[in-house]
Design a protein around this motif. Structure first.
Motif, mmCIF file in Angstrom:
data_model
loop_
_atom_site.group_PDB
_atom_site.id
_atom_site.type_symbol
_atom_site.label_atom_id
_atom_site.label_comp_id
_atom_site.label_asym_id
_atom_site.label_seq_id
_atom_site.Cartn_x
_atom_site.Cartn_y
_atom_site.Cartn_z
ATOM 1 N N GLY A 16 41.088 39.918 36.644
ATOM 2 C CA GLY A 16 40.217 40.838 37.023
ATOM 3 C C GLY A 16 38.948 41.244 36.199
ATOM 4 N N SER A 18 37.781 43.302 33.496
ATOM 5 C CA SER A 18 38.378 44.391 32.723
ATOM 6 C C SER A 18 37.761 44.474 31.216
ATOM 7 C CB SER A 18 40.048 44.329 32.511
ATOM 8 O OG SER A 18 40.182 42.776 32.013
ATOM 9 N N SER A 147 32.386 37.852 39.466
ATOM 10 C CA SER A 147 32.718 39.152 38.618
ATOM 11 C C SER A 147 31.915 39.515 37.681
ATOM 12 C CB SER A 147 34.232 38.754 38.202
ATOM 13 O OG SER A 147 34.968 39.778 37.677
ATOM 14 N N VAL A 171 29.382 43.158 40.718
ATOM 15 C CA VAL A 171 29.560 44.539 40.000
ATOM 16 C C VAL A 171 28.307 45.324 40.089
ATOM 17 C CG1 VAL A 171 29.765 45.362 37.655
ATOM 18 C CG2 VAL A 171 30.833 43.423 38.271
ATOM 19 N N LEU A 177 33.290 50.517 36.273
ATOM 20 C CA LEU A 177 34.266 49.624 35.942
ATOM 21 C C LEU A 177 34.986 50.429 34.639
ATOM 22 C CD1 LEU A 177 33.297 46.029 36.404
ATOM 23 C CD2 LEU A 177 35.322 47.228 37.583
ATOM 24 N N ASP A 180 36.857 53.213 35.384
ATOM 25 C CA ASP A 180 38.324 52.908 35.932
ATOM 26 C C ASP A 180 39.376 52.428 35.223
ATOM 27 O OD1 ASP A 180 39.618 52.383 38.674
ATOM 28 O OD2 ASP A 180 39.355 50.259 37.763
ATOM 29 N N GLN A 181 38.819 51.721 34.145
ATOM 30 C CA GLN A 181 39.689 51.236 33.135
ATOM 31 C C GLN A 181 40.403 52.331 32.194
ATOM 32 O OE1 GLN A 181 40.752 47.706 32.144
ATOM 33 N NE2 GLN A 181 40.088 47.661 34.122
ATOM 34 N N ASP A 217 39.542 44.009 47.778
ATOM 35 C CA ASP A 217 39.102 43.820 46.133
ATOM 36 C C ASP A 217 38.978 45.223 45.816
ATOM 37 O OD1 ASP A 217 37.826 43.516 43.799
ATOM 38 O OD2 ASP A 217 36.618 41.986 44.497
ATOM 39 N N ASN A 219 38.539 45.912 42.425
ATOM 40 C CA ASN A 219 37.668 45.945 41.346
ATOM 41 C C ASN A 219 36.319 46.006 41.748
ATOM 42 O OD1 ASN A 219 39.647 45.597 39.176
ATOM 43 N ND2 ASN A 219 39.784 43.473 40.027
ATOM 44 N N THR A 220 35.925 45.119 42.393
ATOM 45 C CA THR A 220 34.580 45.180 43.082
ATOM 46 C C THR A 220 34.354 45.154 44.447
ATOM 47 O OG1 THR A 220 34.592 42.592 43.107
ATOM 48 C CG2 THR A 220 33.681 43.855 41.006
ATOM 49 N N HIS A 247 40.214 40.154 44.865
ATOM 50 C CA HIS A 247 39.089 39.692 43.816
ATOM 51 C C HIS A 247 39.241 38.553 43.562
ATOM 52 C CE1 HIS A 247 36.253 40.829 40.699
ATOM 53 N NE2 HIS A 247 36.792 40.316 39.949
#
Length: 276
Positions: A16, A18, A147, A171, A177, A180-181, A217, A219-220, A247
């Motif tokens: 994903g 990251s 991505s 994105v 993002l 979130d990490q 999804d 992540n996005t 994703h």
């Protein structure tokens, strides 16, 4: 070989969006998939050499006279996108693949693995897009981004001549993002200074824009693609193609007889409609 390619691509999807995980080793070249191609060396305006592949449409189908410049995500290299390339080529598209600086066989530059992306990657994509347009001046030429590649795709589509923009895993906010990490993985990820202006770019994309997004999804999220389509102005043609999946699972999910065939059919339908 094809099974190895698919497994490598599935691994990339699992990672994903990251942070940067480039690979300098190609796992295959297009001829391993039965594709006709040539290798091209590019030089960016800041004098960085990039390696690209120009993959021709399959010989047994009509040439759509359309070039898709593929901007992949934050890991691996262009060799891990040959299944997608094959699906597009067998439908008559020309696919222009390239490796960002620090990826694949492009110039070996130092990259911080804690960085989400480098603004210079936009220069790399723009260089590839300009070369594709120069080589095939009668083709429609646009960007297909995935991505992290949608960040560069958005930057270039907003500031350069681009006939269309296709994004999967769009994105909407690099800052979100990164946050979130830190929250989910207790990992610090950094951004370039140019990320501060990123939110303003979407309104400047005037070419037809297809946003492909998975309902699962994390992540996005699909909601981000829906939101940017809803705020389109009168002459901005934008459409969301949603699928039941996570994703970058679009081509896997949107498959009937051959890998990605329904996905490419939807892309073709959008591109045809955008000419009207």
């Amino acid at each position: 070989m094809k099974r190895c390619l698919l497994l490598a691509w599935l691994l990339i999807q699992a990672v994903g969006a990251s942070a940067l995980k480039p690979s300098k080793v190609w796992i295959a070249t297009p001829d391993a998939m039965g594709l006709t191609y040539q290798t091209v060396t590019l030089t960016t305006p800041d004098h960085v050499q990039l390696t690209s592949w120009v993959v021709e449409p399959a010989a047994d189908v009509p040439d759509r006279h359309t070039t898709l410049v593929l901007a992949y995500g934050d890991a691996g290299n262009m060799s891990q996108w040959l299944h997608q390339t094959q699906a597009l080529a067998r439908s008559g598209y020309r696919v222009y693949l390239f490796d960002y600086r620090g990826f694949g066989h492009s110039a070996d530059v130092a990259l911080d693995p804690q960085r989400l992306y480098y603004h210079e990657f936009s220069n790399d994509l723009r260089t590839a897009l300009n070369d594709a347009r120069r080589r095939f001046p009668r083709n429609r030429t646009g960007i297909m981004a995935f991505s992290m590649g949608t960040i560069m795709g958005l930057e270039v589509a907003a500031t350069s001549r681009c006939d269309f923009f296709i994004s999967e895993g769009y994105v909407a906010s690099p800052q979100r993002l990164v946050a979130d990490q830190l929250q989910r993985r207790q990992r610090v990820v950094t951004l370039p200074a140019e990320a501060a202006d990123y939110a303003r770019l979407a309104r400047r994309v005037n070419c037809p824009w297809l946003l492909v997004a998975g309902s699962a999804d994390l992540n996005t999220p699909l909601a981000d693609s829906v939101a940017v389509a809803r705020v389109a102005r009168r002459r901005q043609r934008r459409q969301v193609l949603s699928f039941e999946g996570g994703h970058l699972e679009g081509m896997s999910v949107l498959t009937n007889a051959l890998y990605g065939d329904k996905y490419v059919w939807e892309v073709s339908r959008f591109l045809a409609a955008s000419r009207e």
